[in-house]
Design an enzyme around this catalytic site. Structure first.
Site, short mmCIF file in Angstrom:
data_model
loop_
_atom_site.label_atom_id
_atom_site.label_comp_id
_atom_site.label_asym_id
_atom_site.label_seq_id
_atom_site.Cartn_x
_atom_site.Cartn_y
_atom_site.Cartn_z
CB SER A 85 -0.88 0.06 1.25
OG SER A 85 -1.76 -1.02 1.28
N1 SAH Z 1 0.95 -5.39 4.47
C1 SAH Z 1 1.78 -5.62 3.31
C2 SAH Z 1 1.08 -5.45 1.99
C3 SAH Z 1 0.11 -6.49 1.78
S1 SAH Z 1 -0.40 -6.81 0.15
C4 SAH Z 1 3.02 -4.77 3.32
O1 SAH Z 1 3.19 -3.95 4.23
O2 SAH Z 1 3.84 -4.94 2.43
C5 SAH Z 1 -1.50 -8.09 0.60
C6 SAH Z 1 -0.81 -9.38 0.92
O3 SAH Z 1 -1.80 -10.27 1.42
C7 SAH Z 1 -0.20 -10.05 -0.29
O4 SAH Z 1 1.15 -10.29 -0.07
C8 SAH Z 1 -1.00 -11.36 -0.41
O5 SAH Z 1 -0.21 -12.45 -0.85
C9 SAH Z 1 -1.45 -11.56 1.02
N2 SAH Z 1 -2.62 -12.43 1.18
C10 SAH Z 1 -3.71 -12.54 0.38
N3 SAH Z 1 -4.58 -13.42 0.89
C11 SAH Z 1 -4.04 -13.89 2.05
C12 SAH Z 1 -4.46 -14.84 3.04
N4 SAH Z 1 -5.60 -15.52 2.94
N5 SAH Z 1 -3.64 -15.05 4.09
C13 SAH Z 1 -2.47 -14.39 4.23
N6 SAH Z 1 -2.01 -13.50 3.31
C14 SAH Z 1 -2.79 -13.25 2.25
#
Ligand code: SAH
Length: 236
Positions: A85
């Site tokens: 983000s």
């Molecule tokens: N908070 C992160 C950005 C997240 S992007 C940062 O600071 O960089 C969203 C992330 O959620 C992605 O890496 C994706 O792979 C993960 N994601 C999606 N579905 C998920 C699930 N069911 N459990 C855990 N992670 C998940």
């Protein structure tokens, strides 16, 4: 700040055409602020959150290819079709989480590990789950290199939460969910709070704050339309 930044940028970029990227950032920033100050009602980010973001080396957590843009207020690609983000949304979500120093926080969607690092500056312990294994491994390594001892990263499906460490004072979901996962509600401590983007598609998400009162009753507030990569589910 602006006085300092402009001459700095001018040192690196000379031709007017090369400033298109900077202008794009400028416009995005203006749009962001215009779009959000009203609906969120958040006119001042908690100074502790700002201080944490001042401290965390975001460039060390994003892949090398996008490091140059690490401090621009825009989302960045982190590989495996995932994005981190933009800093403003990280700030807003962290502010809305309203975490306290003695809190234990669950994050679903570790991604780069940046949000986890920001939280680690603010609370006692962060548990974070990432469904894409190589991303979990990379975040784990980078966070360890940066010396964050109060973050535990696990590869897995965060839909189910992390029952072994529940209940959590705060839960933050950084992927867009079609609904609020029941296990996460169950693992939220009474008096706790969850921040999660919820909506039918990844283009129609609302940043949502859920509060669980002492008697377990839930209160839900939609704050802002946002865009996030989807919360996926593991098969089987
Ligand atoms: N908070 C992160 C950005 C997240 S992007 C940062 O600071 O960089 C969203 C992330 O959620 C992605 O890496 C994706 O792979 C993960 N994601 C999606 N579905 C998920 C699930 N069911 N459990 C855990 N992670 C998940």
């Amino acid at each position: 700040m602006r006085r300092l930044l402009l001459p700095l940028a001018a040192c690196f970029l000379t031709a007017a055409s090369e400033r298109a990227f900077d202008r794009e950032i400028m416009v995005l920033t203006i749009e962001n602020i215009a779009a959000t100050a009203g609906p969120t009602g958040v006119r001042r980010i908690d100074p502790a959150v700002v201080q944490a973001m001042r401290k965390v080396p975001r460039h060390r957590l994003v892949p090398e290819g996008v490091r140059a843009q690490a401090y621009a207020n825009r989302p960045l690609a982190i590989g495996y079709e995932q994005t981190i983000s933009q800093p403003y949304i990280v700030a807003l979500m962290t502010h809305l989480l309203d975490a306290e120093p003695d809190h234990v926080v669950l994050e679903v969607g570790t991604g780069s590990g940046y949000q986890a690092a920001v939280l680690a500056e603010l609370v006692r312990q962060v548990y974070t789950i990432e469904i894409v294994e190589p991303l979990a491994a990379r975040a784990k390594q980078q966070l360890a290199e940066l010396g964050y001892r109060n973050v535990t990263v696990r590869a897995g499906d965060g839909y189910a939460g992390w029952p072994e460490h529940a209940p959590f004072d705060r839960i933050i979901v950084t992927a867009g969910a079609s609904h609020v996962p029941k296990p996460l509600i169950a693992q939220l401590r009474p008096g706790g709070r969850m921040v999660i983007p919820v909506g039918r598609t990844s283009n129609t998400l609302d940043l949502t704050v859920i509060e669980k009162d002492r008697s377990g009753r839930l209160k839900r507030r939609k704050l802002l339309p946002v865009a996030f990569v989807p919360l996926t589910r593991s098969r089987g």
